[in-house]
Design a protein around this motif. Structure first.
Motif, PDB file in Angstrom:
ATOM      1  N   UNK A  39       0.825  -1.209   0.000  1.00  0.00           N
ATOM      2  CA  UNK A  39       0.000   0.000   0.000  1.00  0.00           C
ATOM      3  C   UNK A  39       0.864   1.265   0.000  1.00  0.00           C
ATOM      4  N   UNK A  40       1.923   1.218   0.814  1.00  0.00           N
ATOM      5  CA  UNK A  40       2.826   2.376   0.869  1.00  0.00           C
ATOM      6  C   UNK A  40       3.511   2.621  -0.475  1.00  0.00           C
ATOM      7  N   UNK A  41       3.883   1.551  -1.208  1.00  0.00           N
ATOM      8  CA  UNK A  41       4.523   1.700  -2.538  1.00  0.00           C
ATOM      9  C   UNK A  41       3.579   2.319  -3.549  1.00  0.00           C
ATOM     10  N   UNK A  42       2.353   1.864  -3.483  1.00  0.00           N
ATOM     11  CA  UNK A  42       1.361   2.412  -4.429  1.00  0.00           C
ATOM     12  C   UNK A  42       1.168   3.911  -4.179  1.00  0.00           C
ATOM     13  N   UNK A  43       1.054   4.305  -2.923  1.00  0.00           N
ATOM     14  CA  UNK A  43       0.857   5.715  -2.593  1.00  0.00           C
ATOM     15  C   UNK A  43       2.048   6.563  -3.038  1.00  0.00           C
ATOM     16  N   UNK A  44       3.258   5.980  -2.848  1.00  0.00           N
ATOM     17  CA  UNK A  44       4.464   6.716  -3.272  1.00  0.00           C
ATOM     18  C   UNK A  44       4.476   6.912  -4.792  1.00  0.00           C
ATOM     19  N   UNK A  45       4.130   5.870  -5.580  1.00  0.00           N
ATOM     20  CA  UNK A  45       4.078   5.986  -7.051  1.00  0.00           C
ATOM     21  C   UNK A  45       3.048   6.999  -7.507  1.00  0.00           C
ATOM     22  N   UNK A  46       1.899   6.952  -6.785  1.00  0.00           N
ATOM     23  CA  UNK A  46       0.849   7.903  -7.154  1.00  0.00           C
ATOM     24  C   UNK A  46       1.314   9.336  -6.916  1.00  0.00           C
ATOM     25  N   UNK A  47       1.993   9.573  -5.839  1.00  0.00           N
ATOM     26  CA  UNK A  47       2.491  10.915  -5.542  1.00  0.00           C
ATOM     27  C   UNK A  47       3.508  11.383  -6.591  1.00  0.00           C
ATOM     28  N   UNK A  48       4.381  10.448  -6.957  1.00  0.00           N
ATOM     29  CA  UNK A  48       5.385  10.809  -7.986  1.00  0.00           C
ATOM     30  C   UNK A  48       4.723  11.155  -9.321  1.00  0.00           C
ATOM     31  N   UNK A  49       3.680  10.401  -9.707  1.00  0.00           N
ATOM     32  CA  UNK A  49       2.969  10.699 -10.949  1.00  0.00           C
ATOM     33  C   UNK A  49       2.313  12.076 -10.889  1.00  0.00           C
ATOM     34  N   UNK A  50       1.749  12.394  -9.723  1.00  0.00           N
ATOM     35  CA  UNK A  50       1.109  13.705  -9.568  1.00  0.00           C
ATOM     36  C   UNK A  50       2.134  14.832  -9.688  1.00  0.00           C
ATOM     37  N   UNK A  51       3.297  14.641  -9.097  1.00  0.00           N
ATOM     38  CA  UNK A  51       4.352  15.664  -9.189  1.00  0.00           C
ATOM     39  C   UNK A  51       4.815  15.838 -10.632  1.00  0.00           C
ATOM     40  N   UNK A  52       5.012  14.682 -11.319  1.00  0.00           N
ATOM     41  CA  UNK A  52       5.447  14.752 -12.723  1.00  0.00           C
ATOM     42  C   UNK A  52       4.401  15.445 -13.587  1.00  0.00           C
ATOM     43  N   UNK A  53       3.116  15.138 -13.360  1.00  0.00           N
ATOM     44  CA  UNK A  53       2.038  15.770 -14.122  1.00  0.00           C
ATOM     45  C   UNK A  53       2.017  17.276 -13.894  1.00  0.00           C
ATOM     46  N   UNK A  54       2.216  17.664 -12.635  1.00  0.00           N
ATOM     47  CA  UNK A  54       2.244  19.105 -12.337  1.00  0.00           C
ATOM     48  C   UNK A  54       3.403  19.799 -13.035  1.00  0.00           C
ATOM     49  N   UNK A  55       4.557  19.146 -13.041  1.00  0.00           N
ATOM     50  CA  UNK A  55       5.715  19.739 -13.718  1.00  0.00           C
ATOM     51  C   UNK A  55       5.464  19.878 -15.218  1.00  0.00           C
ATOM     52  N   UNK A  56       4.926  18.813 -15.829  1.00  0.00           N
ATOM     53  CA  UNK A  56       4.604  18.902 -17.253  1.00  0.00           C
ATOM     54  C   UNK A  56       3.570  19.999 -17.517  1.00  0.00           C
TER      55      UNK A  56
END
Length: 599
Positions: A39-56
């Protein structure tokens, strides 16, 4: 085995020498730990995707904002920055607006290009010498000597060549010489070429207007994105250009001019001066090629001026039935006035125009008077320069003092010099109901067309139309007629000025100004030939009836359908009334043609 079965209920298995326990509570704890890690890994991946989307998203916002700034926010007057030799922004000229014909076809536009320049401070000596040696092989117009003088060490910015093609730019890049740079630029091109040279004009190497409309509208072309729309019709321009060139070649003339004007709006639909030049190579054109005969040249227009003399007589109150003595030459001062083909009798006003009698015209002008003649010609705009859009406009040469001999000679087109544009503008007023409008090279709408100045009564304008038709039907303009269009007009042949003063007996300037259809005039067409020769089929004649007149006839036959003018249907005499038709002597028959020997 017995021990194993016995302890099964306790989940304890006993083997010889070992004991293994399976604890369900511990098993449940380990599962919970594994589930938390996932569960913790999934949350971490989701956060990274959100950060990348914001940067793009942020990156695209910055790019989009910059594009909006460049394409929308930046005003039309804001210069574009390019890289100079010092890698600092410098300003370049804004793009010039297009020039288009009345139908939107492009006559002048800009193409992106690059200029080659050098910063010798950044070029090693060995490479500088190599550039001096190699560049002439890519650009033959460059020489080693010229480059040696230009590419002096220590200079920051030296233009080497302008307007490189993409392949030429690549060739320079392939040399790999530091210090050779490219500057973004624009090149003015003229898709119609020499066809519109004297109208559109040209620009210099820095894209500044130096002739024609390019010069006259320099400010407008460099401050607006909207195209400059002309009254010219490139289809008509092409037909007039070709017909005039063919006549110049056939009659071995040294040049010529032609104009087509809308009689209701005074729009110039076509304007040609030959010889001409390629606008992109104006610097290499001869002075004669650059000279605009249609608007800048002032000439004695010969017997075409008898149209104005006849209108003057009608304006002064003379009746069409009045006659004047055309039997004997007139001797005044050191001049002797004669007729080219004398009739040897008294002639009525219609006959004076039909036979193109100098004697009858001169006596008619004297009867009206010098003061009234000068006032009328001034009213027709023939004594002053015409306000026109291009800078190449000539001013009439007016006699001073204006004596009685001037009154006589002006009546048949000598002693007063005007441009072909003057002639066409004045004739438009004679046939359109008597309204004089300033000519224009710009497209006019009904709202922008000037009301015009009344210079002739409607009744006299109708009479002039009938008289001009008579010239083509039975006089010197027979070779201009086109079946169904009932052309009217007037020929003119004038001896050219001699090199040592006076007139030359071996050189003439011929012209014909025609109007069609005479029942309801739409267009004036005028052609002038400079020093045509007698050729096979003209029986030794070189006067306008044999050369300029058929030239206009061919022009009208070709352009009338392009302009949407239909042949006249019904009885053309209805447009004039039976009384005028009888007074003038019109029959509205198609001329037999072939005998255009009058002046």
């Amino acid at each position: 085995m017995i021990a194993l079965l016995k302890n099964r209920r306790e989940k304890r298995f006993v083997y010889p020498g070992a004991e293994i326990r399976f604890d369900r509570t511990a098993e449940r704890g380990r599962g919970a730990d594994l589930e938390g890690v996932v569960h913790q890994g999934i949350e971490t991946g989701r956060m990274r995707l959100m950060v990348a989307a914001c940067l793009f998203g942020l990156a695209f916002s910055v790019i989009g904002g910059r594009l909006v700034q460049l394409m929308v926010v930046r005003g039309p007057g804001e210069p574009v920055a390019v890289v100079s030799a010092e890698d600092t922004p410098i300003e370049t000229r804004m793009a010039r607006a297009d020039i288009v014909d009345r139908n939107g076809l492009v006559l002048a536009t800009n193409l992106p290009t690059v200029n080659l320049y050098a910063d010798t401070r950044a070029i090693p000596e060995r490479d500088r010498l190599r550039a001096i040696a190699v560049l002439p092989t890519l650009f033959p117009e460059l020489t080693v000597a010229d480059l040696t003088n230009k590419m002096v060490p220590g200079r920051a910015f030296i233009y080497l060549r302008r307007n490189l093609t993409p392949s030429e730019q690549q060739s320079v890049n392939d040399l790999g010489i530091p210090g050779l740079h490219f500057e973004r630029s624009e090149r003015r091109v003229y898709p119609a070429g020499r066809l519109v040279a004297h109208v559109v004009g040209a620009t210099d190497v820095d894209n500044n207007g130096i002739a024609g409309l390019e010069k006259a509208f320099e400010s407008k072309l460099t401050s607006s994105d909207l195209p400059l729309r002309l009254s010219l019709d490139i289809r008509v321009q092409h037909a007039i250009h070709r017909a005039l060139q063919d006549s110049i070649d056939h009659f071995q003339a040294i040049g010529g001019a032609a104009l087509v004007m809308d009689v209701e709006t005074a729009e110039v639909v076509a304007m040609v001066s030959l010889p001409d030049y390629e606008p992109e190579k104006i610097g290499a054109a001869s002075e004669d090629a650059r000279f605009n005969r249609a608007t800048l040249g002032v000439f004695e227009m010969g017997s075409t001026f008898k149209l104005f003399n006849t209108a003057l007589a009608l304006d002064a109150g003379l009746k069409l039935s009045e006659s004047f003595d055309a039997r004997n030459p007139i001797r005044i001062s050191r001049f002797t006035i004669t007729d080219f083909h004398p009739e040897g009798r008294w002639l009525s006003i219609p006959e004076i125009l039909m036979y193109s009698s100098n004697l009858g015209s001169a006596r008619m002008a004297v009867a009206v008077g010098t003061d009234r003649q000068r006032e009328f010609l001034g009213r027709m705009g023939l004594l002053d320069a015409i306000p026109f859009e291009i800078p190449e406009v000539g001013r009439p040469l007016v006699p001073n003092p204006w004596r009685e001999v001037s009154t006589m000679t002006i009546s048949f087109g000598h002693g007063l010099s005007v441009t072909p544009l003057h002639l066409v503008t004045g004739v438009s007023a004679l046939v359109n109901g008597g309204l004089l409008r300033p000519p224009t090279l710009l497209l006019r709408s009904p709202e922008t067309t000037p009301a015009g100045k009344q210079v002739l009564t409607t009744q006299n304008s109708t009479a002039m139309r009938a008289l001009m038709r008579l010239v083509v039907e039975a006089g010197s303009g027979k070779n201009a007629d086109v079946k169904g269009y009932y052309i009217g007009g007037k020929t003119g042949s004038a001896e050219k000025e001699g090199a040592s003063g006076g007139y030359s007996k071996s050189a003439v300037r011929t012209s014909f100004v025609g109007v069609f259809p005479m029942t309801k005039p739409r267009y004036v067409v005028m052609a002038m030939l400079d020093d045509p020769k007698a050729v096979k089929g003209t029986y030794g004649y070189r006067t306008a009836g044999w050369n300029a007149t058929p030239t206009v006839g061919r022009m009208i036959a070709e352009i009338a359908p392009l302009l949407g003018v239909q042949p006249v249907r019904g009885d053309p005499a209805v447009q004039f009334g039976p009384q005028l038709v009888q007074q003038v002597g019109l029959r509205f028959a198609e001329p037999e043609g072939g005998r255009g020997v009058s002046r």
